[in-house]
Design a protein around this motif. Structure first.
Motif, mmCIF file in Angstrom:
data_model
loop_
_atom_site.group_PDB
_atom_site.id
_atom_site.type_symbol
_atom_site.label_atom_id
_atom_site.label_comp_id
_atom_site.label_asym_id
_atom_site.label_seq_id
_atom_site.Cartn_x
_atom_site.Cartn_y
_atom_site.Cartn_z
ATOM 1 N N ARG A 71 -6.119 -9.127 -2.519
ATOM 2 C CA ARG A 71 -6.477 -7.783 -2.957
ATOM 3 C C ARG A 71 -5.330 -6.827 -2.681
ATOM 4 N NH1 ARG A 71 -12.120 -8.397 -0.289
ATOM 5 N NH2 ARG A 71 -13.214 -9.410 -1.990
ATOM 6 N N PRO A 72 -5.036 -5.959 -3.651
ATOM 7 C CA PRO A 72 -3.987 -4.964 -3.389
ATOM 8 C C PRO A 72 -4.474 -3.941 -2.361
ATOM 9 C CG PRO A 72 -5.009 -4.584 -5.529
ATOM 10 C CD PRO A 72 -5.588 -5.862 -4.991
ATOM 11 N N GLU A 73 -3.568 -3.490 -1.526
ATOM 12 C CA GLU A 73 -3.901 -2.475 -0.526
ATOM 13 C C GLU A 73 -4.116 -1.134 -1.230
ATOM 14 O OE1 GLU A 73 -4.234 -2.568 2.904
ATOM 15 O OE2 GLU A 73 -4.241 -4.741 2.653
ATOM 16 N N PRO A 74 -5.138 -0.377 -0.832
ATOM 17 C CA PRO A 74 -5.371 0.924 -1.461
ATOM 18 C C PRO A 74 -4.311 1.947 -1.029
ATOM 19 C CG PRO A 74 -6.934 0.554 0.327
ATOM 20 C CD PRO A 74 -6.140 -0.708 0.170
ATOM 21 N N ALA A 75 -4.050 2.890 -1.905
ATOM 22 C CA ALA A 75 -3.125 3.983 -1.603
ATOM 23 C C ALA A 75 -3.787 4.936 -0.615
ATOM 24 C CB ALA A 75 -2.748 4.723 -2.880
ATOM 25 N N VAL A 76 -2.965 5.634 0.160
ATOM 26 C CA VAL A 76 -3.466 6.570 1.168
ATOM 27 C C VAL A 76 -2.653 7.861 1.114
ATOM 28 C CG1 VAL A 76 -3.767 6.994 3.641
ATOM 29 C CG2 VAL A 76 -4.251 4.724 2.719
ATOM 30 N N LEU A 77 -3.348 8.982 1.138
ATOM 31 C CA LEU A 77 -2.715 10.285 1.325
ATOM 32 C C LEU A 77 -2.971 10.672 2.778
ATOM 33 C CD1 LEU A 77 -1.439 13.010 0.491
ATOM 34 C CD2 LEU A 77 -3.722 13.733 -0.237
ATOM 35 N N ARG A 78 -1.899 10.851 3.553
ATOM 36 C CA ARG A 78 -2.020 11.244 4.968
ATOM 37 C C ARG A 78 -1.324 12.585 5.147
ATOM 38 N NH1 ARG A 78 0.552 7.122 7.612
ATOM 39 N NH2 ARG A 78 -1.363 5.937 7.426
ATOM 40 N N VAL A 79 -2.086 13.550 5.683
ATOM 41 C CA VAL A 79 -1.578 14.910 5.866
ATOM 42 C C VAL A 79 -1.814 15.330 7.311
ATOM 43 C CG1 VAL A 79 -1.782 17.306 5.091
ATOM 44 C CG2 VAL A 79 -2.123 15.452 3.466
ATOM 45 N N ARG A 80 -0.792 15.900 7.930
ATOM 46 C CA ARG A 80 -0.911 16.456 9.288
ATOM 47 C C ARG A 80 -0.803 17.966 9.174
ATOM 48 N NH1 ARG A 80 0.004 13.933 13.823
ATOM 49 N NH2 ARG A 80 -0.044 11.678 13.858
ATOM 50 N N LEU A 81 -1.828 18.658 9.720
ATOM 51 C CA LEU A 81 -1.893 20.118 9.612
ATOM 52 C C LEU A 81 -2.014 20.749 10.984
ATOM 53 C CD1 LEU A 81 -4.642 20.398 6.827
ATOM 54 C CD2 LEU A 81 -2.183 20.615 6.509
ATOM 55 N N SER A 82 -1.465 21.948 11.108
ATOM 56 C CA SER A 82 -1.713 22.741 12.303
ATOM 57 C C SER A 82 -3.165 23.204 12.242
ATOM 58 C CB SER A 82 -0.780 23.949 12.346
ATOM 59 O OG SER A 82 -1.172 24.899 11.361
ATOM 60 N N PRO A 83 -3.754 23.576 13.370
ATOM 61 C CA PRO A 83 -5.132 24.086 13.333
ATOM 62 C C PRO A 83 -5.296 25.297 12.406
ATOM 63 C CG PRO A 83 -4.515 23.553 15.578
ATOM 64 C CD PRO A 83 -3.264 23.435 14.741
ATOM 65 N N GLY A 84 -4.309 26.183 12.362
ATOM 66 C CA GLY A 84 -4.383 27.334 11.462
ATOM 67 C C GLY A 84 -4.377 26.908 9.998
ATOM 68 N N GLN A 85 -3.507 25.950 9.649
ATOM 69 C CA GLN A 85 -3.477 25.432 8.279
ATOM 70 C C GLN A 85 -4.810 24.771 7.923
ATOM 71 O OE1 GLN A 85 0.008 22.930 8.934
ATOM 72 N NE2 GLN A 85 1.061 23.983 7.256
ATOM 73 N N MET A 97 0.844 -1.175 0.000
ATOM 74 C CA MET A 97 0.000 0.000 0.000
ATOM 75 C C MET A 97 0.888 1.236 0.000
ATOM 76 S SD MET A 97 -2.541 1.343 3.028
ATOM 77 C CE MET A 97 -1.472 1.238 4.436
ATOM 78 N N PRO A 98 0.852 2.021 -1.057
ATOM 79 C CA PRO A 98 1.619 3.261 -1.036
ATOM 80 C C PRO A 98 0.950 4.279 -0.106
ATOM 81 C CG PRO A 98 0.513 2.988 -3.155
ATOM 82 C CD PRO A 98 0.216 1.769 -2.341
ATOM 83 N N VAL A 99 1.748 4.843 0.790
ATOM 84 C CA VAL A 99 1.257 5.884 1.681
ATOM 85 C C VAL A 99 2.020 7.159 1.356
ATOM 86 C CG1 VAL A 99 1.035 6.656 4.061
ATOM 87 C CG2 VAL A 99 0.700 4.245 3.515
ATOM 88 N N PHE A 100 1.276 8.184 0.968
ATOM 89 C CA PHE A 100 1.853 9.490 0.678
ATOM 90 C C PHE A 100 1.697 10.296 1.968
ATOM 91 C CE2 PHE A 100 0.095 7.742 -3.251
ATOM 92 C CZ PHE A 100 1.172 7.826 -4.109
ATOM 93 N N ASP A 101 2.765 10.422 2.729
ATOM 94 C CA ASP A 101 2.714 11.021 4.060
ATOM 95 C C ASP A 101 3.335 12.421 4.032
ATOM 96 O OD1 ASP A 101 2.087 11.072 6.707
ATOM 97 O OD2 ASP A 101 3.566 9.601 7.337
ATOM 98 N N TYR A 102 2.588 13.389 4.549
ATOM 99 C CA TYR A 102 3.056 14.774 4.628
ATOM 100 C C TYR A 102 2.894 15.258 6.063
ATOM 101 C CZ TYR A 102 3.147 14.868 -0.445
ATOM 102 O OH TYR A 102 3.429 14.611 -1.763
ATOM 103 N N ASP A 103 4.017 15.414 6.761
ATOM 104 C CA ASP A 103 3.988 15.789 8.180
ATOM 105 C C ASP A 103 5.062 16.820 8.488
ATOM 106 O OD1 ASP A 103 3.645 15.969 10.885
ATOM 107 O OD2 ASP A 103 4.520 14.032 11.347
ATOM 108 N N PRO A 104 4.776 18.081 8.352
ATOM 109 C CA PRO A 104 3.631 18.751 7.736
ATOM 110 C C PRO A 104 3.935 19.038 6.277
ATOM 111 C CG PRO A 104 4.976 20.394 8.820
ATOM 112 C CD PRO A 104 5.649 19.055 9.042
ATOM 113 N N PRO A 105 2.920 19.344 5.488
ATOM 114 C CA PRO A 105 3.147 19.742 4.096
ATOM 115 C C PRO A 105 3.557 21.212 4.028
ATOM 116 C CG PRO A 105 0.820 19.776 4.562
ATOM 117 C CD PRO A 105 1.501 19.275 5.816
ATOM 118 N N ASP A 106 4.267 21.554 2.963
ATOM 119 C CA ASP A 106 4.525 22.970 2.685
ATOM 120 C C ASP A 106 3.229 23.621 2.199
ATOM 121 O OD1 ASP A 106 7.223 22.579 3.271
ATOM 122 O OD2 ASP A 106 7.748 22.202 1.175
ATOM 123 N N ARG A 107 2.409 22.800 1.519
ATOM 124 C CA ARG A 107 1.141 23.285 0.975
ATOM 125 C C ARG A 107 0.159 22.128 0.920
ATOM 126 N NH1 ARG A 107 -0.569 25.079 -5.088
ATOM 127 N NH2 ARG A 107 -2.097 26.632 -4.487
#
Length: 189
Positions: free
Chosen positions: A130-144, A1-11
């Motif tokens: 079954r192939p594992e589904p891809a996941v986009l995981r994003v961690r944001l500050s409350p302001g973001q 399962m591809p996990v696209f992890d952004y902790d934190p993202p620039d955008r």
């Protein structure tokens, strides 16, 4: 399962491409020279924004106003720029989840790839095959998160104007309004 992890993202933004009535909607995360773009439906963008605001309001309420959650989107975090190009969809979103991480005071958003369980069942594939589904995981500050919500709701609202009678979206050619029993107003000659 591809996990696209952004902790934190620039955008991290929601965006749309195309003309009102035939727009394609996307979530896009960017950090450290990489971009992940996932496609989703307009209603999914609207629901995500609404639920995100509700989550932040609840965190603020439960903390008695002590949580580091702004009541509104901070102006300095506003992002009016278009989506980053090229817009290459990594996957289509099926389900989404929201969570509050009290350890880091961040919102966690997960968007999971749509799965074709019905087709797999017909083909007789076992759960293990079954192939594992891809996941986009994003961690944001409350302001973001508040800034994301504000932009997402603006993107959704920028569609076709509603009919003043029934509220359904108007096409450039008009529409068949249920309040007029399906009749179009006659042209004056």
């Amino acid at each position: 399962m591809p996990v696209f992890d952004y902790d934190p993202p620039d955008r991290f933004v929601a965006g749309a491409v195309g003309q009102p009535g035939s727009r394609a909607f996307f979530l896009q995360a960017r950090a450290a020279g990489r971009i992940t773009t996932v496609g989703l439906e307009k209603f999914q963008v609207a629901v995500l924004a609404d639920r995100l605001d509700e989550l932040l309001d609840e965190v603020l309420r439960r903390s008695g106003g002590r949580a580091p959650v702004p009541a509104m989107a901070p102006a300095e975090l506003a992002d009016k720029a278009p989506l980053d190009l090229p817009i290459d969809e990594d996957f289509r979103v099926g389900t989404m989840a929201l969570a509050w991480d009290p350890e880091t005071s961040q919102v966690v958003i997960e968007a999971q790839e749509v799965t074709e369980d019905d087709e797999d069942d017909e083909e007789g594939l076992a759960d293990d095959d079954r192939p594992e589904p891809a996941v986009l995981r994003v961690r944001l500050s409350p302001g973001q998160a508040r800034a994301f919500t504000k932009r997402a709701l603006e993107i959704v609202a920028a569609g076709r104007p509603p009919c003043p009678l029934c509220g359904q979206p108007l096409d450039a050619e008009g529409h068949i309004c249920v309040r007029l029993n399906g009749h179009r107003p006659q042209e004056i000659r």
